[in-house]
Design a protein around this motif. Structure first.
Motif, PDB file in Angstrom:
ATOM      1  N   PRO A 157       0.850  -1.194   0.000  1.00  5.63           N
ATOM      2  CA  PRO A 157       0.000   0.000   0.000  1.00  5.63           C
ATOM      3  C   PRO A 157       0.885   1.243   0.000  1.00  5.63           C
ATOM      4  O   PRO A 157       2.081   1.159   0.299  1.00  5.63           O
ATOM      5  N   GLU A 158       0.331   2.400  -0.335  1.00  2.61           N
ATOM      6  CA  GLU A 158       1.157   3.605  -0.387  1.00  2.61           C
ATOM      7  C   GLU A 158       1.822   3.840   0.965  1.00  2.61           C
ATOM      8  O   GLU A 158       1.176   3.852   2.008  1.00  2.61           O
ATOM      9  N   LEU A 159       3.131   4.020   0.922  1.00  3.51           N
ATOM     10  CA  LEU A 159       3.929   4.119   2.137  1.00  3.51           C
ATOM     11  C   LEU A 159       4.148   5.571   2.538  1.00  3.51           C
ATOM     12  O   LEU A 159       4.320   6.448   1.689  1.00  3.51           O
ATOM     13  N   ASP A 160       4.167   5.811   3.854  1.00  2.00           N
ATOM     14  CA  ASP A 160       4.506   7.149   4.345  1.00  2.00           C
ATOM     15  C   ASP A 160       5.989   7.431   4.161  1.00  2.00           C
ATOM     16  O   ASP A 160       6.389   8.565   3.875  1.00  2.00           O
ATOM     17  N   ALA A 161       6.804   6.393   4.327  1.00  2.00           N
ATOM     18  CA  ALA A 161       8.246   6.547   4.193  1.00  2.00           C
ATOM     19  C   ALA A 161       8.853   5.210   3.819  1.00  2.00           C
ATOM     20  O   ALA A 161       8.272   4.150   4.087  1.00  2.00           O
ATOM     21  N   VAL A 162      10.025   5.242   3.202  1.00  2.00           N
ATOM     22  CA  VAL A 162      10.790   4.030   2.943  1.00  2.00           C
ATOM     23  C   VAL A 162      12.228   4.293   3.355  1.00  2.00           C
ATOM     24  O   VAL A 162      12.801   5.327   3.025  1.00  2.00           O
ATOM     25  N   TYR A 163      12.778   3.364   4.126  1.00  2.00           N
ATOM     26  CA  TYR A 163      14.141   3.466   4.642  1.00  2.00           C
ATOM     27  C   TYR A 163      15.062   2.609   3.773  1.00  2.00           C
ATOM     28  O   TYR A 163      14.805   1.415   3.577  1.00  2.00           O
ATOM     29  N   VAL A 275      14.602   2.241  11.509  1.00  2.00           N
ATOM     30  CA  VAL A 275      13.192   2.345  11.901  1.00  2.00           C
ATOM     31  C   VAL A 275      13.048   2.180  13.404  1.00  2.00           C
ATOM     32  O   VAL A 275      12.297   2.916  14.068  1.00  2.00           O
ATOM     33  N   LEU A 276      13.758   1.220  13.978  1.00  2.00           N
ATOM     34  CA  LEU A 276      13.677   1.011  15.422  1.00  2.00           C
ATOM     35  C   LEU A 276      14.270   2.196  16.179  1.00  2.00           C
ATOM     36  O   LEU A 276      13.787   2.565  17.248  1.00  2.00           O
ATOM     37  N   GLN A 277      15.321   2.820  15.622  1.00  2.00           N
ATOM     38  CA  GLN A 277      15.875   4.011  16.250  1.00  2.00           C
ATOM     39  C   GLN A 277      14.865   5.157  16.213  1.00  2.00           C
ATOM     40  O   GLN A 277      14.763   5.943  17.142  1.00  2.00           O
ATOM     41  N   GLU A 278      14.117   5.259  15.130  1.00  2.00           N
ATOM     42  CA  GLU A 278      13.141   6.339  14.961  1.00  2.00           C
ATOM     43  C   GLU A 278      11.717   5.864  15.268  1.00  2.00           C
ATOM     44  O   GLU A 278      10.745   6.366  14.700  1.00  2.00           O
ATOM     45  N   ARG A 279      11.630   4.917  16.176  1.00  2.00           N
ATOM     46  CA  ARG A 279      10.329   4.318  16.509  1.00  2.00           C
ATOM     47  C   ARG A 279       9.272   5.371  16.838  1.00  2.00           C
ATOM     48  O   ARG A 279       8.113   5.265  16.417  1.00  2.00           O
ATOM     49  N   ASN A 280       9.648   6.408  17.554  1.00  2.00           N
ATOM     50  CA  ASN A 280       8.667   7.441  17.934  1.00  2.00           C
ATOM     51  C   ASN A 280       8.127   8.203  16.729  1.00  2.00           C
ATOM     52  O   ASN A 280       6.974   8.635  16.710  1.00  2.00           O
ATOM     53  N   GLN A 281       8.959   8.362  15.699  1.00  2.00           N
ATOM     54  CA  GLN A 281       8.538   9.118  14.516  1.00  2.00           C
ATOM     55  C   GLN A 281       7.656   8.302  13.572  1.00  2.00           C
ATOM     56  O   GLN A 281       6.956   8.877  12.741  1.00  2.00           O
ATOM     57  N   VAL A 282       7.708   6.959  13.668  1.00  2.00           N
ATOM     58  CA  VAL A 282       6.963   6.133  12.709  1.00  2.00           C
ATOM     59  C   VAL A 282       5.715   5.508  13.322  1.00  2.00           C
ATOM     60  O   VAL A 282       5.033   4.720  12.669  1.00  2.00           O
ATOM     61  N   GLN A 283       5.393   5.838  14.562  1.00  2.00           N
ATOM     62  CA  GLN A 283       4.244   5.245  15.227  1.00  2.00           C
ATOM     63  C   GLN A 283       2.982   5.372  14.383  1.00  2.00           C
ATOM     64  O   GLN A 283       2.642   6.453  13.894  1.00  2.00           O
ATOM     65  N   ALA A 284       2.302   4.225  14.170  1.00  2.00           N
ATOM     66  CA  ALA A 284       1.027   4.146  13.452  1.00  2.00           C
ATOM     67  C   ALA A 284       1.144   4.526  11.975  1.00  2.00           C
ATOM     68  O   ALA A 284       0.130   4.737  11.303  1.00  2.00           O
ATOM     69  N   LYS A 285       2.369   4.616  11.468  1.00  2.00           N
ATOM     70  CA  LYS A 285       2.554   4.927  10.046  1.00  2.00           C
ATOM     71  C   LYS A 285       2.808   3.649   9.255  1.00  2.00           C
ATOM     72  O   LYS A 285       3.028   2.578   9.810  1.00  2.00           O
ATOM     73  N   ARG A 286       2.776   3.784   7.946  1.00  2.00           N
ATOM     74  CA  ARG A 286       3.059   2.674   7.043  1.00  2.00           C
ATOM     75  C   ARG A 286       4.436   2.921   6.435  1.00  2.00           C
ATOM     76  O   ARG A 286       4.639   3.905   5.727  1.00  2.00           O
ATOM     77  N   VAL A 287       5.376   2.016   6.736  1.00  2.00           N
ATOM     78  CA  VAL A 287       6.784   2.265   6.430  1.00  2.00           C
ATOM     79  C   VAL A 287       7.388   1.085   5.666  1.00  2.00           C
ATOM     80  O   VAL A 287       7.169  -0.072   6.019  1.00  2.00           O
ATOM     81  N   GLY A 288       8.164   1.394   4.631  1.00  2.00           N
ATOM     82  CA  GLY A 288       8.893   0.368   3.901  1.00  2.00           C
ATOM     83  C   GLY A 288      10.335   0.294   4.355  1.00  2.00           C
ATOM     84  O   GLY A 288      10.943   1.310   4.704  1.00  2.00           O
ATOM     85  N   VAL A 289      10.891  -0.894   4.369  1.00  2.00           N
ATOM     86  CA  VAL A 289      12.322  -1.085   4.634  1.00  2.00           C
ATOM     87  C   VAL A 289      12.872  -2.024   3.572  1.00  2.00           C
ATOM     88  O   VAL A 289      12.219  -2.991   3.176  1.00  2.00           O
TER      89      VAL A 289
END
Length: 308
Positions: A157-163, A275-289
Motif C-alpha cells: 500500500p502507499e507508504l509514508d516513508a521508505v528506509y 526504523v527502530l531508532q526512529e520508533r517514535n517518529q513512525v508510530q502508526a505509520k506505514r513504512v517500507g524497509v
C-alpha cells in the motif's frame, strides 16, 4: 524489467506481524535477500552488462571492485554472456562472499585495506588488461536497482516513508526514480553506518566529504568516498539520513531473524535498525524497509544472534 526477469522473479514484499508490533508501525519489507545472489545487486549488473554487450560486441571480460554483492551480480551477469570477470576485494573481505564469487567463475584479486583502495586498484587493473571496469555507481546500475523499487512500491500500500541503506548510492537513487515515476509522496530516508558516516557528513554539508569507513558488521555500507552524482540526487530527493551503530545493526539482524526468520547481513538489516531508532517518529505509520541482502559470514551472524 523484462531483462531482470530473465534471471529472477519479483522478490517478496511482506508485512510481518511481529515486526509491526515491535516497531508500532505497519512495516513492509522488500526481501532482496531472495535474489539468486542473495542481494539486489544482480539487477543493476544485468542492465549494465546488457548495455555493454550491445555497445561493445567485441567485449569478452570485465573488472569490478566490491565488498561482495556487486561482485556476485557482475560475475553472474558476465558468466551468462560467456565473459570473464575479475573482481577486486580488499584484504579481510567476507569469506563467504569471496567463495560465492569464485563459484560464479570470477577471478578474485585481493588488494588494499578498504573498498576505496580496491576500487582504485580495479581501475588500474582494467587499464593494464585493456578491459572494461564496471563502476560501483552508474546510471545503468540505478536503472536496474529501480526495478526492485517499482516492485515494492506497487506491491505494498502507499507508504509514508521508505528506509534505504546507502552504500555507494545506487539503491537509494533507484528508489527515488521509482517514487518519482509513480508520482508518490513517500518520504525517502537514507541509512548509513555510524562508523562509516561519509554520506551522512556529505548530506549535511551539501558536498562530498570523505571519511574513514570503519564499520565491521555492515561491509556493504563501508563507503569512504561518496559519489557526487548520487549525493546530488539525495540532496534533492531524500528527506534525511539516519546513522545506525554497530550494536543497532546487530540488534536488527537479530530482530529480523526472530520476527521474520529471514537472514540479513549487516547492510541488509540497517533499514530496520533505523526504523527502530526512529520508533517514535513512525508510530502508526506505514513504512517500507529494504532488506538489501542476506550474505553474511556464519560467525558474524552467530555473533549478532548471541549479542543480546
Amino acid at each position: 524489467m523484462e531483462l531482470v526477469r530473465t534471471v529472477m522473479p519479483a522478490t517478496p514484499t511482506f508485512s510481518w506481524p511481529l515486526l509491526n508490533a515491535r516497531a508500532g508501525a505497519e512495516i513492509w519489507v522488500k526481501h532482496e535477500n531472495h535474489s539468486p545472489v542473495g542481494a539486489f545487486k544482480l539487477r543493476g549488473a544485468m542492465v549494465y552488462i546488457d548495455w555493454l554487450a550491445h555497445s561493445y560486441p567485441e567485449m569478452t571480460g570485465v573488472v569490478a571492485a566490491t565488498r561482495g554483492n556487486h561482485g556476485q551480480g557482475v560475475a553472474l551477469a558476465a558468466k551468462r554472456r560467456g565473459w570473464t570477470a575479475t573482481i577486486v576485494v580488499p584484504h579481510g573481505n567476507s569469506r563467504e562472499k569471496n567463495r560465492a564469487m569464485r563459484a560464479l567463475g570470477a577471478e578474485l584479486v585481493e588488494h588494499g585495506e578498504d573498498f576505496q583502495a580496491a576500487n582504485e586498484y580495479a581501475t588500474e587493473l582494467a587499464k593494464e588488461r585493456g578491459g572494461h571496469k564496471v563502476a560501483s555507481f552508474d546510471r545503468l546500475l540505478v536503472v536496474g536497482t529501480g526495478t526492485y523499487a517499482l516492485e515494492m512500491l506497487t506491491a505494498a500500500p502507499e507508504l509514508d516513508a521508505v528506509y534505504v541503506p546507502v552504500g555507494m548510492g545506487s539503491s537509494i537513487c533507484g528508489v527515488t526514480a521509482a517514487r518519482e515515476a509513480l508520482g508518490l509522496k513517500t518520504r525517502i530516508v537514507g541509512v548509513v553506518a555510524k562508523a562509516s558516516p561519509a554520506y551522512a557528513l556529505s548530506f549535511t554539508a551539501g558536498k562530498v566529504i570523505a571519511h574513514e569507513a570503519g564499520t565491521k558488521i555492515a561491509d556493504g555500507l563501508a563507503c569512504r568516498l561518496p559519489v557526487e552524482e548520487a549525493l546530488a540526487v539525495m540532496l534533492k530527493h531524500v528527506d534525511h539520513i539516519v546513522e545506525v551503530s554497530e550494536e543497532e545493526i546487530a540488534a536488527a539482524m537479530r530482530v529480523i531473524y526472530e520476527d521474520t526468520h529471514n537472514i540479513a547481513e549487516g547492510a541488509g538489516a540497517a533499514a530496520v535498525a533505523a526504523v527502530l531508532q526512529e520508533r517514535n517518529q513512525v508510530q502508526a505509520k506505514r513504512v517500507g524497509v529494504v532488506l538489501t541482502g542476506g550474505n553474511v559470514d556464519r560467525e558474524v551472524f552467530v555473533g549478532a544472534l548471541g549479542a543480546a
